[in-house]
Design a protein around this motif. Structure first.
Motif, short mmCIF file in Angstrom:
data_model
loop_
_atom_site.label_atom_id
_atom_site.label_comp_id
_atom_site.label_asym_id
_atom_site.label_seq_id
_atom_site.Cartn_x
_atom_site.Cartn_y
_atom_site.Cartn_z
N ILE A 1 -40.22 -54.31 28.76
CA ILE A 1 -41.67 -54.28 28.57
C ILE A 1 -42.06 -53.50 27.32
N ASP A 2 -41.24 -52.54 26.92
CA ASP A 2 -41.58 -51.79 25.72
C ASP A 2 -41.38 -52.60 24.45
N HIS A 3 -40.79 -53.78 24.60
CA HIS A 3 -40.58 -54.65 23.43
C HIS A 3 -41.55 -55.81 23.43
N VAL A 4 -42.67 -55.64 24.11
CA VAL A 4 -43.58 -56.77 24.25
C VAL A 4 -44.05 -57.27 22.87
N ASP A 5 -44.15 -56.36 21.92
CA ASP A 5 -44.54 -56.79 20.56
C ASP A 5 -43.51 -57.75 19.98
N LYS A 6 -42.23 -57.41 20.18
CA LYS A 6 -41.18 -58.29 19.64
C LYS A 6 -41.19 -59.65 20.36
N ILE A 7 -41.47 -59.60 21.65
CA ILE A 7 -41.50 -60.86 22.40
C ILE A 7 -42.63 -61.75 21.87
N ILE A 8 -43.79 -61.14 21.66
CA ILE A 8 -44.92 -61.92 21.15
C ILE A 8 -44.59 -62.47 19.76
N GLU A 9 -43.97 -61.63 18.94
CA GLU A 9 -43.64 -62.11 17.61
C GLU A 9 -42.61 -63.24 17.65
N MET A 10 -41.71 -63.15 18.58
CA MET A 10 -40.75 -64.24 18.73
C MET A 10 -41.47 -65.53 19.11
N ALA A 11 -42.43 -65.41 20.02
CA ALA A 11 -43.19 -66.58 20.44
C ALA A 11 -43.97 -67.17 19.27
N VAL A 12 -44.53 -66.28 18.43
CA VAL A 12 -45.28 -66.76 17.26
C VAL A 12 -44.32 -67.47 16.29
N TYR B 1 -52.68 -58.14 19.84
CA TYR B 1 -52.17 -59.42 19.33
C TYR B 1 -53.16 -60.54 19.58
N ARG B 2 -53.78 -60.52 20.76
CA ARG B 2 -54.75 -61.57 21.07
C ARG B 2 -55.84 -61.59 20.01
N GLU B 3 -56.26 -60.39 19.58
CA GLU B 3 -57.32 -60.33 18.58
C GLU B 3 -56.88 -60.89 17.24
N THR B 4 -55.69 -60.48 16.80
CA THR B 4 -55.27 -60.95 15.48
C THR B 4 -54.85 -62.42 15.52
N LEU B 5 -54.30 -62.86 16.63
CA LEU B 5 -53.81 -64.25 16.67
C LEU B 5 -54.90 -65.26 17.00
N ASP C 1 -57.05 -67.99 18.63
CA ASP C 1 -56.77 -69.10 19.54
C ASP C 1 -55.40 -69.74 19.32
N SER C 2 -54.69 -69.31 18.29
CA SER C 2 -53.47 -70.03 17.95
C SER C 2 -52.41 -69.91 19.05
N VAL C 3 -52.32 -68.75 19.69
CA VAL C 3 -51.45 -68.61 20.87
C VAL C 3 -52.29 -68.03 21.99
N ARG C 4 -52.27 -68.67 23.13
CA ARG C 4 -52.97 -68.09 24.29
C ARG C 4 -51.96 -67.31 25.11
N ILE C 5 -52.23 -66.01 25.27
CA ILE C 5 -51.27 -65.13 25.94
C ILE C 5 -51.80 -64.70 27.30
N PHE C 6 -50.99 -64.92 28.32
CA PHE C 6 -51.35 -64.49 29.67
C PHE C 6 -50.46 -63.30 30.02
N PHE C 7 -51.07 -62.31 30.62
CA PHE C 7 -50.31 -61.12 31.01
C PHE C 7 -50.48 -60.92 32.50
N VAL C 8 -49.41 -60.94 33.24
CA VAL C 8 -49.49 -60.81 34.69
C VAL C 8 -48.91 -59.47 35.13
N ALA D 1 -67.12 -79.28 28.48
CA ALA D 1 -65.82 -79.98 28.42
C ALA D 1 -65.10 -79.66 27.11
N ARG D 2 -65.88 -79.47 26.05
CA ARG D 2 -65.24 -79.13 24.78
C ARG D 2 -64.70 -77.71 24.82
N GLN D 3 -65.48 -76.79 25.41
CA GLN D 3 -64.99 -75.41 25.54
C GLN D 3 -63.69 -75.36 26.34
N GLN D 4 -63.61 -76.21 27.35
CA GLN D 4 -62.40 -76.26 28.17
C GLN D 4 -61.27 -77.01 27.46
N GLN D 5 -61.59 -77.56 26.31
CA GLN D 5 -60.63 -78.37 25.52
C GLN D 5 -60.21 -79.65 26.24
#
Ligand code: SF4
Ligand code: SF4
Lengths: 379, 86
Positions: free
Chosen positions: A168-179, A221-225, A227-234, B78-82
């Motif tokens: 978990i402490d490498h979450v930055d690296k994981i995100i960068e890998m995904a990018v 990361y969400r802010e800088t990235l 909409d290009s990557v949507r990140i979910f954190f559970v 619908a567009r917001q939801q893509q």
């Protein structure tokens, strides 16, 4: 998906079919969600192609519409393409959940031709050296190749990474890998403490500070990235005070079929004592879903303890997870001990308290999933 | 958006589900069950008509009038939801 279970009404259809094609897997994840005794199911015990084709047909006729092919590693099965093609023909939306090991260009193309709609690629701890996991060039090269193949076939790039104390402490690296791999979705899902992960819980449960830090970094990361990557954190449910509405309700939406054909309301439910689950070799999917004792047992609220029965939140979480109640409170009908109203909540609180200790919480070695260990633990 | 032609994005698949007696949108590991009006609008989002044509088609099919603002509001969601793009 799905709504609430209404005790007296006939349950809705099994919208989600999870086909666990095999427990065989080339990897050895310490958080593996396969049962600890998975080695009891050998390759010979697995449903054959014909049986799976019948399951796909029966479930579709009952209204299943999302189909997930998982394992183990589903690519180990050389009839995967045949099964995907049939699922596609029947009108399922087809999902493959894979570590990517074995996803050659040829197989990817064949799966595309078969009509596969979606691949979820997971990062796994492919080596036993956890520190190697992120820096290990072989891992990265493999994921890069697979990611390229996925993109080349026009699938969206969806990555999943199981998060725990040791990474978990490498979450930055994981995100960068995904990018770097051009992922469109990244799920950072904290390990859930079942099966192998439960054996390793003290080593895997992160501290509160680690979780907060990882969430903060994820937000940055969400802010800088954008909409290009949507990140979910559970977050792990151990850090909640109310349980999850497990599987969206017992026998409400999900139907899991294990490699040997046992039908389960969730992939870990086989551990529950005093319940027999039907097998697709002996019963049709319709009978299994609507009539079997295994599926009816925890529907509605008749089975609940008084704590849950009288609780104003019972519709929200349906008392949480039956397996977690059994594992932590010793009673599958008890409230999920994640709930702070549960008489057994202390078990969760203690595990969380231990997780706040700095460094290594347990001196016991990590237990990696493999058939030999499985046979030792559950002969 | 007057001159734009909304179409379903490739990530979503729309189909009729007999067991649910409903149109649904399917996407990676998920599903949205559509109500009748949402389904009727989305069925017509095939990139072949702009919004005024889509509205005219709906009004014609259902013998209704004055649907435009509702349709536009739905398409925005619908567009917001893509689900759709234009
Ligand atoms: S969690 Fe790891 S070891 Fe278990 S099935 Fe998945 S890839 Fe294999
Ligand atoms: S007491 Fe039972 S129903 Fe109420 S919140 Fe806790 S687990 Fe859910």
């Amino acid at each position: 998906m799905g709504g609430l279970v209404i005790p007296t009404a006939r349950p809705g259809p099994p919208l989600w079919l999870l086909a666990e094609l095999t427990y065989r897997c080339p990897l050895h994840c310490a958080f593996c969600y396969n049962p600890v005794d998975f080695a009891r199911t050998s390759a010979d015990d697995e449903l054959d192609t014909e049986a799976w084709l019948r399951v796909l047909n029966e479930a579709r006729a009952q209204g299943s519409v999302q189909c997930g092919f998982s394992g183990g590693e589903p690519l180990v099965r050389d009839d995967l393409e045949v099964l995907v093609a049939e699922a596609h023909r029947l009108g399922y939306y087809t999902n493959l959940l894979t570590s990517g090991v074995g996803l050659t260009e040829d197989r990817a193309e064949a799966l595309k031709r078969a009509g596969l709609d979606h691949i979820q690629l997971s990062f796994q701890d492919t080596t036993r050296e956890l520190n190697d996991f992120l820096s290990h060039t072989r891992t990265f090269d493999l994921k890069q190749k697979v990611a390229h193949t996925i993109k080349a076939n026009g699938w969206p790039m969806v990555m999943n990474c199981v998060i725990h104390r040791l990474n978990i402490d490498h979450v930055d690296k994981i995100i960068e890998m995904a990018v770097a791999l051009d992922a469109e979705y990244l799920e950072l899902a904290n390990s859930q403490y079942y099966s192998w992960a439960l054996l390793n819980r003290d080593q895997l449960l992160p501290s509160r500070e680690q979780i907060e830090r990882a969430e903060r970094i994820t937000n940055e990361y969400r802010e800088t990235l954008g909409d290009s990557v949507r990140i979910f954190f559970v977050v792990p449910d151990y850090y909640e005070t109310r349980p999850k509405k497990c599987m969206n309700g017992w026998g409400n939406v999900f139907l899991t079929v294990t490699p040997d054909g046992t039908a389960l309301p969730c992939h870990t439910a086989r551990m529950l004592p005093g319940l027999t689950f039907p097998n697709v070799r002996e019963m049709s999917v319709g009978e299994i879903w609507y009539e079997s004792d295994g599926f009816n047992r925890y529907r509605g609220d008749g089975w609940m303890s008084d704590t849950c029965k009288r609780c104003p939140d019972k519709e929200k979480d349906l008392g949480g997870c039956r397996c977690q109640a059994f594992m932590l409170a010793g009673d599958a009908a008890a409230p999920d001990p994640v709930c702070d109203k549960s008489p057994a909540h202390r078990v969760v609180r203690d595990a969380v308290a231990r997780a706040q200790l700095p460094g290594k919480v347990s001196s016991a070695p990590l237990i990696f999933r493999d058939p030999k260990t499985s046979r030792q633990i559950a002969p | 958006m007057t001159s734009h032609t909304p179409r379903l994005t490739p990530r979503f698949r729309m189909q009729w589900e007999e067991a649910q007696q409903a149109w649904v949108l399917l996407y990676p590991e998920g599903m949205v069950k559509l109500n009748t009006s949402a389904a009727e609008i989305l069925k017509r989002c095939d990139g072949s008509r702009d919004v005024p044509a889509l509205v005219a088609d709906l009004e014609n099919a259902f013998g209704a009038s004055g649907l435009e603002s509702d349709v536009r509001a739905f398409l925005e969601v619908a567009r917001q939801q893509q689900w759709v793009a234009w």
